[in-house]
Write a protein that holds these residues in place. Structure first.
Motif, PDB file in Angstrom:
ATOM      1  N   CYS A 138       0.679  -1.200   0.071  1.00  0.00           N
ATOM      2  CA  CYS A 138      -0.046   0.108   0.030  1.00  0.00           C
ATOM      3  C   CYS A 138       0.746   1.243  -0.057  1.00  0.00           C
ATOM      4  O   CYS A 138       0.480   2.268  -0.442  1.00  0.00           O
ATOM      5  CB  CYS A 138      -0.944  -0.061   1.025  1.00  0.00           C
ATOM      6  SG  CYS A 138      -2.160  -1.280   0.922  1.00  0.00           S
ATOM      7  N   ILE A 139       2.115   1.119   0.442  1.00  0.00           N
ATOM      8  CA  ILE A 139       3.005   2.273   0.471  1.00  0.00           C
ATOM      9  C   ILE A 139       3.650   2.579  -0.829  1.00  0.00           C
ATOM     10  O   ILE A 139       3.728   3.529  -1.530  1.00  0.00           O
ATOM     11  CB  ILE A 139       3.961   2.156   1.771  1.00  0.00           C
ATOM     12  CG1 ILE A 139       3.349   2.572   3.145  1.00  0.00           C
ATOM     13  CG2 ILE A 139       5.064   3.403   1.643  1.00  0.00           C
ATOM     14  CD1 ILE A 139       4.076   2.171   4.134  1.00  0.00           C
ATOM     15  N   ARG A 140       4.100   1.503  -1.335  1.00  0.00           N
ATOM     16  CA  ARG A 140       4.645   1.458  -2.684  1.00  0.00           C
ATOM     17  C   ARG A 140       3.554   1.761  -3.964  1.00  0.00           C
ATOM     18  O   ARG A 140       3.839   2.497  -4.608  1.00  0.00           O
ATOM     19  CB  ARG A 140       4.780  -0.005  -3.137  1.00  0.00           C
ATOM     20  CG  ARG A 140       5.740  -0.200  -4.272  1.00  0.00           C
ATOM     21  CD  ARG A 140       6.211  -1.415  -4.657  1.00  0.00           C
ATOM     22  NE  ARG A 140       5.242  -2.118  -5.203  1.00  0.00           N
ATOM     23  CZ  ARG A 140       4.715  -3.330  -5.370  1.00  0.00           C
ATOM     24  NH1 ARG A 140       5.573  -4.127  -4.611  1.00  0.00           N
ATOM     25  NH2 ARG A 140       3.592  -3.786  -5.827  1.00  0.00           N
ATOM     26  N   ASP A 141       2.348   1.367  -3.644  1.00  0.00           N
ATOM     27  CA  ASP A 141       1.264   1.663  -4.836  1.00  0.00           C
ATOM     28  C   ASP A 141       0.148   2.031  -3.927  1.00  0.00           C
ATOM     29  O   ASP A 141      -0.756   1.064  -3.728  1.00  0.00           O
ATOM     30  CB  ASP A 141       1.070   0.516  -5.791  1.00  0.00           C
ATOM     31  CG  ASP A 141       0.174   0.683  -6.682  1.00  0.00           C
ATOM     32  OD1 ASP A 141      -0.303   1.913  -6.987  1.00  0.00           O
ATOM     33  OD2 ASP A 141      -0.503  -0.218  -7.275  1.00  0.00           O
ATOM     34  N   PRO A 142      -0.045   3.224  -3.438  1.00  0.00           N
ATOM     35  CA  PRO A 142      -1.416   3.660  -2.707  1.00  0.00           C
ATOM     36  C   PRO A 142      -2.709   3.411  -3.543  1.00  0.00           C
ATOM     37  O   PRO A 142      -3.892   3.330  -3.031  1.00  0.00           O
ATOM     38  CB  PRO A 142      -1.130   5.352  -2.319  1.00  0.00           C
ATOM     39  CG  PRO A 142       0.241   5.564  -2.681  1.00  0.00           C
ATOM     40  CD  PRO A 142       0.847   4.461  -3.548  1.00  0.00           C
ATOM     41  N   MET A 143      -2.472   3.580  -4.677  1.00  0.00           N
ATOM     42  CA  MET A 143      -3.868   3.277  -5.573  1.00  0.00           C
ATOM     43  C   MET A 143      -4.446   1.847  -5.546  1.00  0.00           C
ATOM     44  O   MET A 143      -5.404   1.365  -5.956  1.00  0.00           O
ATOM     45  CB  MET A 143      -3.773   3.823  -7.195  1.00  0.00           C
ATOM     46  CG  MET A 143      -3.367   5.138  -7.216  1.00  0.00           C
ATOM     47  SD  MET A 143      -4.768   6.237  -6.391  1.00  0.00           S
ATOM     48  CE  MET A 143      -6.100   6.041  -7.507  1.00  0.00           C
ATOM     49  N   SER A 144      -3.501   0.852  -5.081  1.00  0.00           N
ATOM     50  CA  SER A 144      -3.984  -0.576  -4.932  1.00  0.00           C
ATOM     51  C   SER A 144      -5.171  -0.704  -3.775  1.00  0.00           C
ATOM     52  O   SER A 144      -5.639  -1.766  -3.753  1.00  0.00           O
ATOM     53  CB  SER A 144      -2.908  -1.359  -4.619  1.00  0.00           C
ATOM     54  OG  SER A 144      -2.234  -1.159  -3.242  1.00  0.00           O
ATOM     55  N   LEU A 145      -5.221   0.110  -3.176  1.00  0.00           N
ATOM     56  CA  LEU A 145      -6.380   0.176  -1.865  1.00  0.00           C
ATOM     57  C   LEU A 145      -7.734   0.223  -2.876  1.00  0.00           C
ATOM     58  O   LEU A 145      -8.493  -0.266  -2.153  1.00  0.00           O
ATOM     59  CB  LEU A 145      -6.043   1.298  -0.882  1.00  0.00           C
ATOM     60  CG  LEU A 145      -5.026   1.115   0.085  1.00  0.00           C
ATOM     61  CD1 LEU A 145      -4.945   2.176   0.847  1.00  0.00           C
ATOM     62  CD2 LEU A 145      -5.597  -0.060   1.037  1.00  0.00           C
ATOM     63  N   ARG A 146      -7.713   1.050  -3.585  1.00  0.00           N
ATOM     64  CA  ARG A 146      -9.110   0.920  -4.383  1.00  0.00           C
ATOM     65  C   ARG A 146      -9.549  -0.210  -5.041  1.00  0.00           C
ATOM     66  O   ARG A 146     -10.664  -0.396  -5.430  1.00  0.00           O
ATOM     67  CB  ARG A 146      -8.903   2.125  -5.267  1.00  0.00           C
ATOM     68  CG  ARG A 146      -8.628   3.489  -4.933  1.00  0.00           C
ATOM     69  CD  ARG A 146      -8.593   4.387  -5.824  1.00  0.00           C
ATOM     70  NE  ARG A 146      -9.876   4.754  -6.545  1.00  0.00           N
ATOM     71  CZ  ARG A 146     -10.395   5.582  -6.686  1.00  0.00           C
ATOM     72  NH1 ARG A 146      -9.961   6.892  -6.380  1.00  0.00           N
ATOM     73  NH2 ARG A 146     -11.766   5.991  -7.347  1.00  0.00           N
ATOM     74  N   ASN A 147      -8.526  -1.057  -5.309  1.00  0.00           N
ATOM     75  CA  ASN A 147      -8.824  -2.489  -5.930  1.00  0.00           C
ATOM     76  C   ASN A 147      -9.130  -3.596  -5.310  1.00  0.00           C
ATOM     77  O   ASN A 147      -9.231  -4.752  -5.564  1.00  0.00           O
ATOM     78  CB  ASN A 147      -7.545  -2.737  -7.119  1.00  0.00           C
ATOM     79  CG  ASN A 147      -7.637  -1.784  -8.240  1.00  0.00           C
ATOM     80  OD1 ASN A 147      -8.590  -1.014  -8.397  1.00  0.00           O
ATOM     81  ND2 ASN A 147      -6.315  -1.601  -8.529  1.00  0.00           N
ATOM     82  N   ARG A 148      -9.171  -3.326  -3.894  1.00  0.00           N
ATOM     83  CA  ARG A 148      -9.404  -4.350  -2.796  1.00  0.00           C
ATOM     84  C   ARG A 148     -10.714  -4.619  -2.647  1.00  0.00           C
ATOM     85  O   ARG A 148     -11.744  -3.982  -2.572  1.00  0.00           O
ATOM     86  CB  ARG A 148      -8.830  -3.855  -1.593  1.00  0.00           C
ATOM     87  CG  ARG A 148      -8.832  -4.755  -0.506  1.00  0.00           C
ATOM     88  CD  ARG A 148      -7.754  -4.776   0.833  1.00  0.00           C
ATOM     89  NE  ARG A 148      -6.790  -4.576   0.210  1.00  0.00           N
ATOM     90  CZ  ARG A 148      -5.599  -3.836   0.699  1.00  0.00           C
ATOM     91  NH1 ARG A 148      -5.922  -3.483   1.804  1.00  0.00           N
ATOM     92  NH2 ARG A 148      -4.348  -3.746   0.341  1.00  0.00           N
ATOM     93  N   SER A 149     -10.868  -6.096  -2.655  1.00  0.00           N
ATOM     94  CA  SER A 149     -12.432  -6.622  -2.642  1.00  0.00           C
ATOM     95  C   SER A 149     -12.491  -7.270  -1.428  1.00  0.00           C
ATOM     96  O   SER A 149     -11.472  -7.887  -1.006  1.00  0.00           O
ATOM     97  CB  SER A 149     -12.576  -7.200  -4.070  1.00  0.00           C
ATOM     98  OG  SER A 149     -11.822  -8.395  -3.895  1.00  0.00           O
ATOM     99  N   LYS A 150     -13.803  -7.486  -0.774  1.00  0.00           N
ATOM    100  CA  LYS A 150     -13.886  -8.497   0.110  1.00  0.00           C
ATOM    101  C   LYS A 150     -13.635 -10.064  -0.251  1.00  0.00           C
ATOM    102  O   LYS A 150     -12.880 -10.792   0.829  1.00  0.00           O
ATOM    103  CB  LYS A 150     -15.533  -8.571   0.377  1.00  0.00           C
ATOM    104  CG  LYS A 150     -16.001  -7.179   1.264  1.00  0.00           C
ATOM    105  CD  LYS A 150     -17.505  -7.433   1.595  1.00  0.00           C
ATOM    106  CE  LYS A 150     -17.691  -5.991   2.074  1.00  0.00           C
ATOM    107  NZ  LYS A 150     -19.318  -5.842   2.452  1.00  0.00           N
ATOM    108  N   ARG A 151     -13.547 -10.159  -1.540  1.00  0.00           N
ATOM    109  CA  ARG A 151     -13.005 -11.410  -1.828  1.00  0.00           C
ATOM    110  C   ARG A 151     -11.556 -11.610  -1.813  1.00  0.00           C
ATOM    111  O   ARG A 151     -11.172 -12.777  -1.251  1.00  0.00           O
ATOM    112  CB  ARG A 151     -13.511 -11.764  -3.475  1.00  0.00           C
ATOM    113  CG  ARG A 151     -13.416 -13.199  -3.918  1.00  0.00           C
ATOM    114  CD  ARG A 151     -13.987 -13.123  -5.213  1.00  0.00           C
ATOM    115  NE  ARG A 151     -13.870 -14.747  -5.757  1.00  0.00           N
ATOM    116  CZ  ARG A 151     -14.267 -14.834  -6.984  1.00  0.00           C
ATOM    117  NH1 ARG A 151     -14.862 -13.898  -7.831  1.00  0.00           N
ATOM    118  NH2 ARG A 151     -13.892 -16.140  -7.383  1.00  0.00           N
ATOM    119  N   SER A 152     -10.744 -10.778  -2.126  1.00  0.00           N
ATOM    120  CA  SER A 152      -9.408 -10.993  -1.969  1.00  0.00           C
ATOM    121  C   SER A 152      -8.908 -11.073  -0.468  1.00  0.00           C
ATOM    122  O   SER A 152      -7.932 -11.602  -0.153  1.00  0.00           O
ATOM    123  CB  SER A 152      -8.667  -9.857  -2.733  1.00  0.00           C
ATOM    124  OG  SER A 152      -8.873  -8.447  -2.083  1.00  0.00           O
TER     125      SER A 152
END
Length: 127
Positions: free
Chosen positions: A37-51
């Motif tokens: 999340c620090i390396r790629d802050p936008m990855s938080l937007r792609n987080r799903s309950k399934r993952s």
């Protein structure tokens, strides 16, 4: 002194190993997640309950797989679980080495690496 028999001793030891391993593995996953999340802050937007559910399930499956050889030990070498003094203790040296490496030292290395990478990344971003 363990008065409850081999089956409950085995269940006790398996649950102890499973829960401790799960706890350590959850910390390992948290350290990986923080770095990501620090390396790629936008990855938080792609987080799903399934993952997230997949990660939790993977941790528990891994933890159960670490402790499952204890059931085989109890079946084929019961004195390695419940010794002749009726002590409920894991005394098989092979399992102690295997369990220590898989459940503690490997996650420790992963956490040390990810936290050192996280600190380095944060110091680079601060400059």
């Amino acid at each position: 002194f363990w008065a409850f028999g081999l089956v409950t001793c085995t269940l006790w030891q398996m649950s102890d190993v499973t829960m401790c391993t799960s706890s350590i593995m959850h910390m390992c996953i948290i350290s990986l997640d923080r770095y990501k999340c620090i390396r790629d802050p936008m990855s938080l937007r792609n987080r799903s309950k399934r993952s997230v559910a997949f990660r939790i399930a993977a941790v528990w499956i891994f933890a159960i797989s670490i402790s499952s050889p204890l059931a085989l030990l109890a079946t084929f070498r019961p004195l390695d679980i419940l010794n002749s003094k009726s002590e409920c203790i894991i005394s098989n040296p092979n399992f102690l080495v295997y369990g220590s490496i898989a459940a503690f030292f490997l996650p420790l290395v992963v956490m040390l690496l990810t936290y050192s990478l996280t600190i380095r990344l944060l110091s680079q971003k601060a400059k």
